[in-house]
Enzyme design. Sequence first.
Site, PDB file in Angstrom:
ATOM      1  N   LYS A   1       1.821  -3.644   6.646  1.00  0.00           N
ATOM      2  CA  LYS A   1       2.293  -3.640   5.246  1.00  0.00           C
ATOM      3  C   LYS A   1       3.810  -3.435   5.200  1.00  0.00           C
ATOM      4  CE  LYS A   1      -1.631  -4.506   3.455  1.00  0.00           C
ATOM      5  NZ  LYS A   1      -1.881  -5.855   2.926  1.00  0.00           N
TER       6      LYS A   1
ATOM      7  N   SER B   1       0.832  -1.199   0.000  1.00  0.00           N
ATOM      8  CA  SER B   1       0.000   0.000   0.000  1.00  0.00           C
ATOM      9  C   SER B   1       0.864   1.245   0.000  1.00  0.00           C
ATOM     10  CB  SER B   1      -0.857  -0.023   1.268  1.00  0.00           C
ATOM     11  OG  SER B   1      -1.479   1.217   1.479  1.00  0.00           O
TER      12      SER B   1
ATOM     13  N   TYR C   1      -2.304  -1.042  10.962  1.00  0.00           N
ATOM     14  CA  TYR C   1      -2.544  -1.587   9.622  1.00  0.00           C
ATOM     15  C   TYR C   1      -1.366  -1.272   8.708  1.00  0.00           C
ATOM     16  CZ  TYR C   1      -3.919  -1.766   4.782  1.00  0.00           C
ATOM     17  OH  TYR C   1      -3.907  -2.016   3.422  1.00  0.00           O
TER      18      TYR C   1
HETATM   19  P1  NAD Z   1     -11.162  -6.933   1.193  1.00  0.00           P
HETATM   20  O1  NAD Z   1     -11.421  -6.882   2.660  1.00  0.00           O
HETATM   21  O2  NAD Z   1     -12.288  -6.656   0.278  1.00  0.00           O
HETATM   22  O3  NAD Z   1     -10.533  -8.348   0.802  1.00  0.00           O
HETATM   23  C1  NAD Z   1      -9.676  -9.057   1.661  1.00  0.00           C
HETATM   24  C2  NAD Z   1     -10.200 -10.482   1.743  1.00  0.00           C
HETATM   25  O4  NAD Z   1      -9.336 -11.245   2.585  1.00  0.00           O
HETATM   26  C3  NAD Z   1     -11.601 -10.592   2.331  1.00  0.00           C
HETATM   27  O5  NAD Z   1     -12.411 -11.320   1.438  1.00  0.00           O
HETATM   28  C4  NAD Z   1     -11.401 -11.329   3.653  1.00  0.00           C
HETATM   29  O6  NAD Z   1     -12.491 -12.160   3.953  1.00  0.00           O
HETATM   30  C5  NAD Z   1     -10.120 -12.105   3.391  1.00  0.00           C
HETATM   31  N1  NAD Z   1      -9.318 -12.423   4.581  1.00  0.00           N
HETATM   32  C6  NAD Z   1      -8.836 -11.559   5.519  1.00  0.00           C
HETATM   33  N2  NAD Z   1      -8.131 -12.229   6.441  1.00  0.00           N
HETATM   34  C7  NAD Z   1      -8.123 -13.534   6.081  1.00  0.00           C
HETATM   35  C8  NAD Z   1      -7.555 -14.706   6.631  1.00  0.00           C
HETATM   36  N3  NAD Z   1      -6.848 -14.685   7.763  1.00  0.00           N
HETATM   37  N4  NAD Z   1      -7.754 -15.893   5.988  1.00  0.00           N
HETATM   38  C9  NAD Z   1      -8.462 -15.946   4.849  1.00  0.00           C
HETATM   39  N5  NAD Z   1      -9.041 -14.857   4.287  1.00  0.00           N
HETATM   40  C10 NAD Z   1      -8.874 -13.668   4.892  1.00  0.00           C
HETATM   41  O7  NAD Z   1      -9.935  -5.935   0.902  1.00  0.00           O
HETATM   42  P2  NAD Z   1      -9.391  -5.355  -0.479  1.00  0.00           P
HETATM   43  O8  NAD Z   1      -9.730  -3.917  -0.567  1.00  0.00           O
HETATM   44  O9  NAD Z   1      -9.739  -6.260  -1.604  1.00  0.00           O
HETATM   45  O10 NAD Z   1      -7.831  -5.422  -0.194  1.00  0.00           O
HETATM   46  C11 NAD Z   1      -7.036  -6.491  -0.650  1.00  0.00           C
HETATM   47  C12 NAD Z   1      -5.610  -6.259  -0.222  1.00  0.00           C
HETATM   48  O11 NAD Z   1      -5.143  -5.023  -0.735  1.00  0.00           O
HETATM   49  C13 NAD Z   1      -5.415  -6.189   1.289  1.00  0.00           C
HETATM   50  O12 NAD Z   1      -4.188  -6.793   1.607  1.00  0.00           O
HETATM   51  C14 NAD Z   1      -5.343  -4.699   1.556  1.00  0.00           C
HETATM   52  O13 NAD Z   1      -4.620  -4.417   2.720  1.00  0.00           O
HETATM   53  C15 NAD Z   1      -4.625  -4.216   0.313  1.00  0.00           C
HETATM   54  N6  NAD Z   1      -4.864  -2.806  -0.027  1.00  0.00           N
HETATM   55  C16 NAD Z   1      -6.147  -2.363  -0.163  1.00  0.00           C
HETATM   56  C17 NAD Z   1      -6.374  -1.035  -0.476  1.00  0.00           C
HETATM   57  C18 NAD Z   1      -7.771  -0.488  -0.588  1.00  0.00           C
HETATM   58  O14 NAD Z   1      -7.947   0.729  -0.518  1.00  0.00           O
HETATM   59  N7  NAD Z   1      -8.781  -1.310  -0.803  1.00  0.00           N
HETATM   60  C19 NAD Z   1      -5.288  -0.165  -0.674  1.00  0.00           C
HETATM   61  C20 NAD Z   1      -3.997  -0.670  -0.535  1.00  0.00           C
HETATM   62  C21 NAD Z   1      -3.787  -1.997  -0.215  1.00  0.00           C
HETATM   63  C1  WQD Z   2      -9.322   9.695   0.900  1.00  0.00           C
HETATM   64  C2  WQD Z   2      -9.485  11.173   1.177  1.00  0.00           C
HETATM   65  C3  WQD Z   2      -9.861  11.731   3.494  1.00  0.00           C
HETATM   66  C4  WQD Z   2     -13.745   9.813   3.869  1.00  0.00           C
HETATM   67  C5  WQD Z   2      -6.834   4.731   3.072  1.00  0.00           C
HETATM   68  C6  WQD Z   2      -5.876   3.963   3.945  1.00  0.00           C
HETATM   69  C7  WQD Z   2      -4.664   3.563   3.184  1.00  0.00           C
HETATM   70  C8  WQD Z   2      -5.028   2.828   1.897  1.00  0.00           C
HETATM   71  C9  WQD Z   2      -6.035   3.588   1.094  1.00  0.00           C
HETATM   72  C10 WQD Z   2      -5.026   0.477   2.258  1.00  0.00           C
HETATM   73  C11 WQD Z   2      -8.760  11.633   2.446  1.00  0.00           C
HETATM   74  C12 WQD Z   2     -11.057  12.089   2.639  1.00  0.00           C
HETATM   75  C13 WQD Z   2     -12.549  10.280   3.364  1.00  0.00           C
HETATM   76  C14 WQD Z   2     -14.752  10.753   4.224  1.00  0.00           C
HETATM   77  C15 WQD Z   2     -13.310  12.532   3.511  1.00  0.00           C
HETATM   78  N1  WQD Z   2      -5.636   1.567   2.170  1.00  0.00           N
HETATM   79  N2  WQD Z   2     -12.332  11.623   3.192  1.00  0.00           N
HETATM   80  N3  WQD Z   2     -14.495  12.082   4.022  1.00  0.00           N
HETATM   81  O1  WQD Z   2      -6.972   8.069   3.573  1.00  0.00           O
HETATM   82  O2  WQD Z   2      -5.955   7.837   1.290  1.00  0.00           O
HETATM   83  O3  WQD Z   2      -6.171   5.887   2.674  1.00  0.00           O
HETATM   84  O4  WQD Z   2      -7.144   3.935   1.928  1.00  0.00           O
HETATM   85  O5  WQD Z   2      -3.856   0.242   2.229  1.00  0.00           O
HETATM   86  O6  WQD Z   2      -3.920   2.756   4.022  1.00  0.00           O
HETATM   87  O7  WQD Z   2      -5.491   4.807   5.017  1.00  0.00           O
HETATM   88  O8  WQD Z   2      -8.251   6.913   1.712  1.00  0.00           O
HETATM   89  O9  WQD Z   2     -10.593   6.864   1.015  1.00  0.00           O
HETATM   90  O10 WQD Z   2     -10.051   6.968   3.489  1.00  0.00           O
HETATM   91  O11 WQD Z   2      -9.645   8.961   2.093  1.00  0.00           O
HETATM   92  O12 WQD Z   2     -13.130  13.747   3.349  1.00  0.00           O
HETATM   93  O13 WQD Z   2     -15.825  10.404   4.709  1.00  0.00           O
HETATM   94  O14 WQD Z   2     -10.871  11.447   1.415  1.00  0.00           O
HETATM   95  O15 WQD Z   2      -9.618  12.716   4.445  1.00  0.00           O
HETATM   96  O16 WQD Z   2      -8.259  12.891   2.185  1.00  0.00           O
HETATM   97  P1  WQD Z   2      -6.816   7.270   2.372  1.00  0.00           P
HETATM   98  P2  WQD Z   2      -9.711   7.340   2.111  1.00  0.00           P
END
Ligand code: NAD
Ligand code: WQD
Length: 342
Positions: free
Chosen positions: A156, A127, A152
């Site tokens: 990562k 991330s 969290y």
């Molecule tokens: P999500 O929660 O939709 O998907 C994650 C899945 O993993 C879920 O289906 C959950 O049931 C499963 N899971 C969690 N722990 C588990 C375990 N111990 N055993 C088996 N299954 C398990 O999340 P997502 O948004 O699809 O994110 C996927 C990956 O990408 C994650 O590692 C997340 O940290 C990373 N990521 C997400 C974002 C974002 O904004 N969505 C941004 C950066 C990184």
């Molecule tokens: C985006 C912008 C908020 C909600 C998060 C995780 C990061 C990564 C991506 C996994 C920010 C603003 C949000 C609301 C708002 N995930 N906001 N009102 O903060 O970039 O990151 O998701 O790895 O680890 O921290 O994403 O979508 O929460 O926010 O004004 O109700 O929207 O302040 O500027 P963010 P976000």
Amino acid sequence: MAKKIIVTGGTGYIGSHTTVELQQEGFDVIIIDNLCNSEKEVIDGIEKITGVRPEFEEFDLCDRNKVVDFFRNNTDIDAVIHFAALKAVGESVNKPLLYYHNNLVSLMNLLESMNQFKTGSMVFSSSCTVYGQPVRLPVTEKEPLQPAVSPYGNTKQIGEDIIRDAVTSSGNLKAVSLRYFNPVGAHPTALIGELPRGVPENLVPFITQTGIGIRKQLKVFGDNYNTPDGSCIRDYLHVVDLAKAHVAALKRILEGNMKNNYEIFNLGTGTGVSVFEAIKSFERVSGLKLNYKVEGRRAGDIEQIWADPSYANNELKWKTVSTLDEAIKSAWDWEQKCKSKH
Ligand code: NAD
Ligand code: WQD
């Protein structure tokens, strides 16, 4: 013969979109998920889109014996794409041990089994959170990492370290960490998308839920940042573009094109978008006026970040193709489709 890929977290948001892209590229997919943050019905959506039902194994990756048994019974796995993790930043502050346990024990169980059963390739979901507030923008992979602001985020950073060390010590393992910026949107068929449980923390699902009337009002967290319109800036990329990057990374490993046995790529559009610009985009694509109000800053938010994706553009031959409006329109289409589910 088709390559067999494990997609952990494959019923989740990004994993389901990636499963679709993998199947459309001819890979066989086995999803492992314990459904702690997703629904089994997602598999129906994947099947409707691709015409192929991925295999599904429901278990917790923190259960070491289950992971070992799985690998023992499936000796023909070519690679693992590891999405499974808990991802709610706020919850991780209140339940740090849950996050360290779930996200790191699952990763170590997988790596140990991959070593034991000689499965040599992993793609890992990292991330942009690992950068904190970067000094230089757009941020490249060379930017020094900042101390994580949440447990969290720390999972990562530690996850990346664990993988790097595991690769270094293994004669067999190769891995790619993909640092996602802000994934948004849904599949254009609106058959799969993001299904946040409870009140969304992320901006775009909060916008679409406000648009449809589930939430009364979006709170804009701060308009006095040092940015052109005062709101925070992020790099929002369409989840389908993000999914395609996983296929590119996987092929790079499997086809032997890596420059090092462990590589890291930023995945973003390269363009920063403010909260107000995201709201305007939603208003353009939905034809609605969004009810929002400026509130105080959210603790832990960084002011601005967007990716320099040129390393991924050049090495993975991947770049985003969807515009912000297309991504937000797909999120809105999905929200309307889901209305009955809330
Ligand atoms: P999500 O929660 O939709 O998907 C994650 C899945 O993993 C879920 O289906 C959950 O049931 C499963 N899971 C969690 N722990 C588990 C375990 N111990 N055993 C088996 N299954 C398990 O999340 P997502 O948004 O699809 O994110 C996927 C990956 O990408 C994650 O590692 C997340 O940290 C990373 N990521 C997400 C974002 C974002 O904004 N969505 C941004 C950066 C990184
Ligand atoms: C985006 C912008 C908020 C909600 C998060 C995780 C990061 C990564 C991506 C996994 C920010 C603003 C949000 C609301 C708002 N995930 N906001 N009102 O903060 O970039 O990151 O998701 O790895 O680890 O921290 O994403 O979508 O929460 O926010 O004004 O109700 O929207 O302040 O500027 P963010 P976000």
